[in-house]
Enzyme design. Structure first.
Site, mmCIF file in Angstrom:
data_model
loop_
_atom_site.group_PDB
_atom_site.id
_atom_site.type_symbol
_atom_site.label_atom_id
_atom_site.label_comp_id
_atom_site.label_asym_id
_atom_site.label_seq_id
_atom_site.Cartn_x
_atom_site.Cartn_y
_atom_site.Cartn_z
ATOM 1 N N TYR A 1 -22.905 -22.142 -28.337
ATOM 2 C CA TYR A 1 -22.067 -21.962 -29.529
ATOM 3 C C TYR A 1 -22.827 -22.573 -30.704
ATOM 4 O O TYR A 1 -22.818 -23.773 -30.936
ATOM 5 C CB TYR A 1 -20.726 -22.663 -29.372
ATOM 6 N N LEU A 52 -4.980 -15.120 -27.990
ATOM 7 C CA LEU A 52 -4.386 -14.490 -29.168
ATOM 8 C C LEU A 52 -5.041 -13.153 -29.477
ATOM 9 O O LEU A 52 -4.866 -12.599 -30.565
ATOM 10 C CB LEU A 52 -4.521 -15.418 -30.386
#
Length: 294
Positions: free
Chosen positions: A57, A216
């Site tokens: 990341y 989500l």
């Protein structure tokens, strides 16, 4: 908030994912470094004791931020990372699936986080032939066995407390459990995408933590069928909550071993996300949401 076992830790079921802390596309420095550090510190202040990250990341960015914000780490903080991928110079996602690459990834995570041991490390399966790299790929028994051996060796040497799996099929999970104990599984799962339900069911039966990514909906998609779902939105309006809170609360209610790690680079959104852990959906609402997801 209820707790569940993750490796050698007992963690709050609402955690935090560091994927959104680096720059756009999970690549490069954050837009606001001070804000990113503040998000991490506020998460721990609010009781988060499970942080999910990865050396790729950024690369290095998320881990560097975690180290700056929280090191020396609280004894009860479970930091979980993953290996199996890397980034090219333009931010592209590339597989790093060979045993020596997995070992190097574990060591890179330890170095950038400034710790001697991680609570768990997820072996992320990347199938270069899959149409969607975020969906579980096929099982290659010979390669998977070699990958597991590298992960088990790292655990035996004390570099990680538990072996986890990510982006796997039920066949991967059953195969792995014949070799070793599995601390957690991280797979795509949300109101609309329940393709990993068989994996979740197996984890629930065996008492393994299941950590949905994209609860989500995908952060890389233009349209979001979870947050844009009519029933999610009407439920949010009726309960005076946000659609994200309703989607998170529903996902948390699916099984007692579900651990959520919603990510954000905003303190305000962090507080909203964590508040979802206190929402109790009645059975009729849960049933309506499940039906609306397809």
């Amino acid at each position: 908030m209820q707790r569940f076992t993750l490796g050698g830790f007992s963690v709050n079921r609402m955690g935090f994912g560091a994927m959104q802390l680096p720059g756009p596309g999970v690549f490069g420095p954050p837009r606001d470094r001070d804000q990113a550090v503040a998000v991490l510190r506020r998460a721990v202040e609010l009781g988060v004791d499970h942080i999910d990250t990865a050396q790729f990341y950024g690369p290095d960015v998320a881990n560097d931020l975690i180290r700056e914000a929280l090191h020396p780490y609280p004894d009860d903080l479970a930091i979980v990372s993953k290996v199996g991928g890397r980034r090219d110079d333009s931010g592209g996602w590339l597989p790093a699936q060979e045993p020596d690459e997995l070992r190097r990834g574990i060591e890179d995570n330890l170095r950038t986080l400034g710790t001697d041991q991680l609570a768990a490390v997820n072996l992320r399966i990347m199938d270069t032939e899959a149409a969607d790299p975020n969906q579980p790929g096929r099982l290659d028994p010979e390669q998977f066995d070699r990958q597991l051996a590298a992960m088990i060796r790292a655990r035996e040497e004390g570099l990680l407390g538990g072996v986890g799996l990510s982006n796997v099929t039920l066949e991967h999970l059953v195969f792995a459990l014949e070799r070793t104990e599995i601390a957690c599984v991280q797979n795509p799962f949300n109101l609309v995408d329940r393709s990993s339900q068989p994996v979740l069911d197996e984890c629930t039966e065996r008492g393994i933590a299941f950590v949905p990514f994209f609860p989500l909906g995908s952060g890389f998609a233009v349209d979001n069928p979870v947050l844009g779902n009519d029933v999610v939105r009407s439920t949010a309006s009726r309960l005076n909550r946000t659609p994200a809170q309703i989607a998170l609360a529903w996902t948390l209610s699916v099984a007692p071993n579900v651990l959520l790690i919603p990510g954000t680079s905003s303190v305000g959104h962090l507080e909203e996300n964590l508040a979802a852990g206190d929402i109790k959906l009645d059975e009729d609402t849960r049933r309506a949401l499940r039906a609306a997801g397809g």
